[in-house]
Motif scaffolding. Structure first.
Motif, short mmCIF file in Angstrom:
data_model
loop_
_atom_site.label_atom_id
_atom_site.label_comp_id
_atom_site.label_asym_id
_atom_site.label_seq_id
_atom_site.Cartn_x
_atom_site.Cartn_y
_atom_site.Cartn_z
N ALA A 1 5.51 8.73 12.11
CA ALA A 1 6.84 9.33 12.17
C ALA A 1 7.76 8.62 13.16
CB ALA A 1 6.72 10.81 12.55
N ALA A 2 7.20 7.74 13.99
CA ALA A 2 7.99 7.09 15.05
C ALA A 2 8.59 5.78 14.57
CB ALA A 2 7.10 6.84 16.26
N ASP A 3 9.74 5.44 15.15
CA ASP A 3 10.36 4.13 14.93
C ASP A 3 9.91 3.13 16.00
OD1 ASP A 3 12.29 5.00 12.76
OD2 ASP A 3 12.97 6.30 14.40
N ALA B 1 2.55 -3.49 4.91
CA ALA B 1 1.69 -2.80 5.86
C ALA B 1 2.43 -1.58 6.41
CB ALA B 1 1.30 -3.74 7.00
N VAL B 2 1.71 -0.50 6.62
CA VAL B 2 2.33 0.78 6.97
C VAL B 2 3.11 0.73 8.28
CG1 VAL B 2 0.32 1.71 8.23
CG2 VAL B 2 1.87 3.27 7.01
N PHE B 3 2.80 -0.23 9.15
CA PHE B 3 3.50 -0.32 10.43
C PHE B 3 4.72 -1.25 10.39
CE2 PHE B 3 -1.02 0.56 11.83
CZ PHE B 3 -0.81 1.90 12.06
N TYR B 4 5.02 -1.81 9.21
CA TYR B 4 6.23 -2.64 9.10
C TYR B 4 7.47 -1.82 9.42
CZ TYR B 4 4.95 -7.26 7.31
OH TYR B 4 4.51 -8.55 7.20
N ASN B 5 8.45 -2.50 10.00
CA ASN B 5 9.75 -1.90 10.36
C ASN B 5 9.63 -0.90 11.50
OD1 ASN B 5 11.34 -3.37 8.38
ND2 ASN B 5 10.28 -2.11 6.86
N TYR C 1 0.03 -8.46 21.19
CA TYR C 1 -0.54 -9.22 20.07
C TYR C 1 -1.17 -8.26 19.05
CZ TYR C 1 -3.63 -11.73 17.05
OH TYR C 1 -4.25 -12.18 15.93
N GLY C 2 -1.93 -7.28 19.55
CA GLY C 2 -2.57 -6.33 18.65
C GLY C 2 -1.55 -5.60 17.78
N LEU C 3 -0.44 -5.16 18.40
CA LEU C 3 0.59 -4.46 17.64
C LEU C 3 1.25 -5.38 16.62
CD1 LEU C 3 2.25 -2.34 20.48
CD2 LEU C 3 0.79 -1.50 18.62
N SER C 4 1.54 -6.60 17.04
CA SER C 4 2.18 -7.55 16.12
C SER C 4 1.27 -7.87 14.94
CB SER C 4 2.53 -8.84 16.88
OG SER C 4 3.00 -9.84 16.01
N HIS C 5 0.00 -8.02 15.21
CA HIS C 5 -0.96 -8.41 14.17
C HIS C 5 -1.06 -7.38 13.05
CE1 HIS C 5 -4.40 -10.50 12.45
NE2 HIS C 5 -5.04 -9.34 12.40
N ILE C 6 -0.85 -6.11 13.38
CA ILE C 6 -0.97 -5.07 12.35
C ILE C 6 0.37 -4.65 11.76
CG2 ILE C 6 -3.18 -4.22 13.23
CD1 ILE C 6 -1.71 -1.95 14.59
N GLY C 7 1.46 -5.34 12.15
CA GLY C 7 2.73 -5.12 11.47
C GLY C 7 3.91 -4.69 12.31
N PHE C 8 3.68 -4.30 13.55
CA PHE C 8 4.80 -3.92 14.41
C PHE C 8 5.64 -5.15 14.77
CE2 PHE C 8 1.92 -0.40 15.03
CZ PHE C 8 2.73 0.69 15.25
N LEU C 9 6.93 -4.96 14.96
CA LEU C 9 7.78 -6.02 15.48
C LEU C 9 7.88 -5.88 16.99
CD1 LEU C 9 8.66 -6.14 12.44
CD2 LEU C 9 10.81 -7.07 13.30
N PRO D 1 15.89 -3.05 6.74
CA PRO D 1 14.43 -3.25 6.86
C PRO D 1 14.03 -4.65 6.41
CG PRO D 1 14.96 -1.22 5.66
CD PRO D 1 16.23 -1.99 5.78
N ILE D 2 12.87 -5.08 6.85
CA ILE D 2 12.32 -6.36 6.39
C ILE D 2 12.10 -6.28 4.88
CG2 ILE D 2 10.37 -7.95 6.55
CD1 ILE D 2 9.94 -6.93 9.39
N PRO D 3 12.63 -7.20 4.10
CA PRO D 3 12.41 -7.15 2.65
C PRO D 3 10.93 -7.29 2.32
CG PRO D 3 14.19 -8.69 3.22
CD PRO D 3 13.52 -8.32 4.49
N ALA D 4 10.53 -6.69 1.23
CA ALA D 4 9.13 -6.73 0.83
C ALA D 4 8.73 -8.09 0.26
CB ALA D 4 8.83 -5.64 -0.18
N GLU D 5 9.70 -8.89 -0.12
CA GLU D 5 9.39 -10.18 -0.75
C GLU D 5 8.52 -11.04 0.15
OE1 GLU D 5 11.78 -14.01 -2.69
OE2 GLU D 5 12.82 -12.60 -1.38
N GLY D 6 7.36 -11.43 -0.35
CA GLY D 6 6.49 -12.35 0.35
C GLY D 6 5.58 -11.73 1.39
N ASN D 7 5.64 -10.41 1.60
CA ASN D 7 4.81 -9.83 2.65
C ASN D 7 4.17 -8.50 2.27
OD1 ASN D 7 6.73 -7.70 3.31
ND2 ASN D 7 7.98 -9.29 4.24
N THR D 8 3.93 -8.30 0.98
CA THR D 8 3.20 -7.09 0.58
C THR D 8 1.69 -7.36 0.68
OG1 THR D 8 3.21 -7.77 -1.74
CG2 THR D 8 5.03 -6.36 -0.99
N LEU D 9 0.92 -6.28 0.76
CA LEU D 9 -0.53 -6.42 0.91
C LEU D 9 -1.25 -6.57 -0.43
CD1 LEU D 9 -1.37 -3.89 3.77
CD2 LEU D 9 -0.96 -6.35 3.91
N ALA D 10 -0.55 -6.29 -1.53
CA ALA D 10 -1.20 -6.38 -2.84
C ALA D 10 -1.56 -7.82 -3.15
CB ALA D 10 -0.26 -5.84 -3.90
#
Length: 207
Positions: free
Chosen positions: A73-75, A112-116, A139-147, A198-207
């Motif tokens: 729920a957090a930004d 990734a759920v932590f994007y944006n 680094y840990g936060l960045s690696h899983i999708g946080f900016l 938001p960061i566009p989904a192009e090129g960075n989806t997990l599928a």
């Protein structure tokens, strides 16, 4: 636009029955958030039963799922840790592990759920280790999708050996006060940008 929401995870090893220097440092960040209209909450993780493991829900009396809902729920997510032997706390490590357990989950765009979401770190303690702990957390936060914006590793450390801590001697430190201000404003600015664009989904989806 809805107000931005910031979540502080305090990984002190002390429960809320004891004062926390890390939490007072977080309170000083909140002063700026209050002025900026950012809603914020501090969660003392030592108050919860958080199971060891790298799954979203370890079952039984694991209370991490309650924390995870707050993260979603957090930004802005700010992890705060004391220093022990120059390292972040064991609870800070566990926090990254439990966040990592959700790194395969996606948002409605397939990212990734932590994007944006924006990540930051605050550290308090005696002697050295603040930059090392910040590097590990960010680094840990960045690696899983946080900016991670620039200058969001705010910290205070005291002199070598036993001595005064942040509440005793750190709150008037000009370096730390400037670092706190930069952290608050840079997380606020970037989170606001991501809300609008938001960061566009192009090129960075997990599928």
């Amino acid at each position: 636009m809805q107000p931005l929401k910031a979540l502080f995870l305090n990984t002190s090893l002390k429960s809320s029955e004891e004062p926390s220097h890390t939490e007072v440092f977080m309170n000083d960040v909140q002063v700026h958030y209050n002025q900026l209209g950012v809603e914020s909450e501090i969660v003392r993780l030592a108050d919860y039963k958080i199971a060891l493991g790298v799954q979203e829900d370890m079952g039984g009396d694991d209370e991490w799922p309650k924390i995870y809902e707050k993260v979603k729920a957090a930004d802005i997510l700010i992890i705060g840790t004391p220093l022990w032997l120059g390292e972040k706390s064991s609870l800070a490590t566990q926090t990254i592990e439990r966040l990592y357990a959700s790194s395969g989950k996606t948002n409605d765009k397939g990212q990734a759920v932590f994007y944006n979401k924006v990540g930051a770190a605050v550290i308090t303690g005696n002697e050295d280790g603040a930059k090392h702990a910040a590097a590990s957390l960010l680094y840990g936060l960045s690696h899983i999708g946080f900016l991670v914006p620039p200058n969001v590793d705010a910290y205070w450390v005291g002199e070598a050996g036993p001595g005064e801590s942040y509440m005793d001697a750190g709150r008037d430190n000009e370096f730390s006060k400037k670092a706190i201000r930069r952290l608050a404003y840079n997380t606020y600015h970037l989170a606001g940008m991501l809300k609008n664009t938001p960061i566009p989904a192009e090129g960075n989806t997990l599928a």
